[in-house]
Design a protein around this motif. Structure first.
Motif, PDB file in Angstrom:
ATOM      1  N   VAL A 203       0.823  -1.206   0.000  1.00 36.55           N
ATOM      2  CA  VAL A 203       0.000   0.000   0.000  1.00 36.55           C
ATOM      3  C   VAL A 203       0.859   1.259   0.000  1.00 36.55           C
ATOM      4  N   GLU A 204       1.945   1.240   0.760  1.00 38.98           N
ATOM      5  CA  GLU A 204       2.751   2.450   0.933  1.00 38.98           C
ATOM      6  C   GLU A 204       3.792   2.654  -0.153  1.00 38.98           C
ATOM      7  N   THR A 205       3.988   1.668  -0.990  1.00 38.86           N
ATOM      8  CA  THR A 205       4.941   1.804  -2.093  1.00 38.86           C
ATOM      9  C   THR A 205       4.193   1.585  -3.399  1.00 38.86           C
ATOM     10  N   SER A 206       4.898   1.630  -4.474  1.00 36.76           N
ATOM     11  CA  SER A 206       4.273   1.402  -5.777  1.00 36.76           C
ATOM     12  C   SER A 206       4.219  -0.083  -6.115  1.00 36.76           C
ATOM     13  N   LEU A 207       4.483  -0.946  -5.142  1.00 38.34           N
ATOM     14  CA  LEU A 207       4.514  -2.387  -5.397  1.00 38.34           C
ATOM     15  C   LEU A 207       3.212  -2.893  -5.989  1.00 38.34           C
ATOM     16  N   ALA A 208       2.085  -2.568  -5.388  1.00 38.01           N
ATOM     17  CA  ALA A 208       0.796  -3.055  -5.885  1.00 38.01           C
ATOM     18  C   ALA A 208       0.518  -2.512  -7.279  1.00 38.01           C
ATOM     19  N   ARG A 209       0.752  -1.246  -7.485  1.00 36.63           N
ATOM     20  CA  ARG A 209       0.517  -0.628  -8.792  1.00 36.63           C
ATOM     21  C   ARG A 209       1.409  -1.272  -9.844  1.00 36.63           C
ATOM     22  N   THR A 210       2.666  -1.499  -9.501  1.00 39.21           N
ATOM     23  CA  THR A 210       3.601  -2.123 -10.430  1.00 39.21           C
ATOM     24  C   THR A 210       3.176  -3.554 -10.747  1.00 39.21           C
ATOM     25  N   ALA A 211       2.757  -4.288  -9.728  1.00 42.86           N
ATOM     26  CA  ALA A 211       2.320  -5.674  -9.942  1.00 42.86           C
ATOM     27  C   ALA A 211       1.103  -5.721 -10.852  1.00 42.86           C
ATOM     28  N   ARG A 212       0.140  -4.823 -10.655  1.00 50.99           N
ATOM     29  CA  ARG A 212      -1.051  -4.797 -11.521  1.00 50.99           C
ATOM     30  C   ARG A 212      -0.677  -4.438 -12.949  1.00 50.99           C
ATOM     31  N   ALA A 213       0.217  -3.483 -13.113  1.00 52.94           N
ATOM     32  CA  ALA A 213       0.639  -3.078 -14.457  1.00 52.94           C
ATOM     33  C   ALA A 213       1.340  -4.227 -15.174  1.00 52.94           C
ATOM     34  N   LEU A 214       2.211  -4.917 -14.464  1.00 53.92           N
ATOM     35  CA  LEU A 214       2.905  -6.058 -15.065  1.00 53.92           C
ATOM     36  C   LEU A 214       1.930  -7.175 -15.416  1.00 53.92           C
ATOM     37  N   GLU A 215       0.969  -7.431 -14.543  1.00 49.11           N
ATOM     38  CA  GLU A 215      -0.039  -8.458 -14.808  1.00 49.11           C
ATOM     39  C   GLU A 215      -0.819  -8.128 -16.078  1.00 49.11           C
ATOM     40  N   ARG A 216      -1.256  -6.876 -16.210  1.00 48.22           N
ATOM     41  CA  ARG A 216      -1.988  -6.465 -17.423  1.00 48.22           C
ATOM     42  C   ARG A 216      -1.122  -6.628 -18.656  1.00 48.22           C
ATOM     43  N   GLU A 217       0.126  -6.191 -18.567  1.00 48.43           N
ATOM     44  CA  GLU A 217       1.035  -6.265 -19.712  1.00 48.43           C
ATOM     45  C   GLU A 217       1.269  -7.713 -20.147  1.00 48.43           C
ATOM     46  N   TYR A 218       1.589  -8.569 -19.206  1.00 52.49           N
ATOM     47  CA  TYR A 218       1.866  -9.965 -19.542  1.00 52.49           C
ATOM     48  C   TYR A 218       0.607 -10.688 -19.994  1.00 52.49           C
ATOM     49  N   ARG A 219      -0.526 -10.393 -19.351  1.00 52.08           N
ATOM     50  CA  ARG A 219      -1.783 -11.031 -19.739  1.00 52.08           C
ATOM     51  C   ARG A 219      -2.135 -10.652 -21.179  1.00 52.08           C
ATOM     52  N   THR A 220      -2.027  -9.364 -21.496  1.00 53.73           N
ATOM     53  CA  THR A 220      -2.326  -8.907 -22.853  1.00 53.73           C
ATOM     54  C   THR A 220      -1.419  -9.590 -23.864  1.00 53.73           C
TER      55      THR A 220
END
Length: 76
Positions: free
Chosen positions: A37-54
């Motif tokens: 929550v306090e870092t960009s970890l969650a945001r980065t993980a979601r972005a990577l998931e979208r990128e790899y899924r696509t």
């Protein structure tokens, strides 16, 4: 980070009472959630998931479309 924690969880809790092992696991989960929550970890993980899924879905788009058509046909 998640993999490192889960890989070491057994070693971190070995020999502890069940209650203390559970408390340790909860402490680790809270620390991980706080970090996410306090870092960009969650945001980065979601972005990577979208990128790899696509990327993967694009590669198999024909097969996925065929599967969906067959599934819909079976429901008719």
């Amino acid at each position: 980070m998640r993999r490192a924690i889960s890989d070491k969880l057994y070693a971190l809790t070995a020999g502890l009472s069940p209650a203390r092992a559970h408390a340790t696991e909860v402490e680790l989960a809270v620390a991980e959630a706080t970090c996410a929550v306090e870092t960009s970890l969650a945001r980065t993980a979601r972005a990577l998931e979208r990128e790899y899924r696509t990327e993967k879905l694009r590669r198999y788009s024909h097969d996925i479309a065929l599967y969906q058509r067959m599934r819909l046909t079976a429901l008719e």
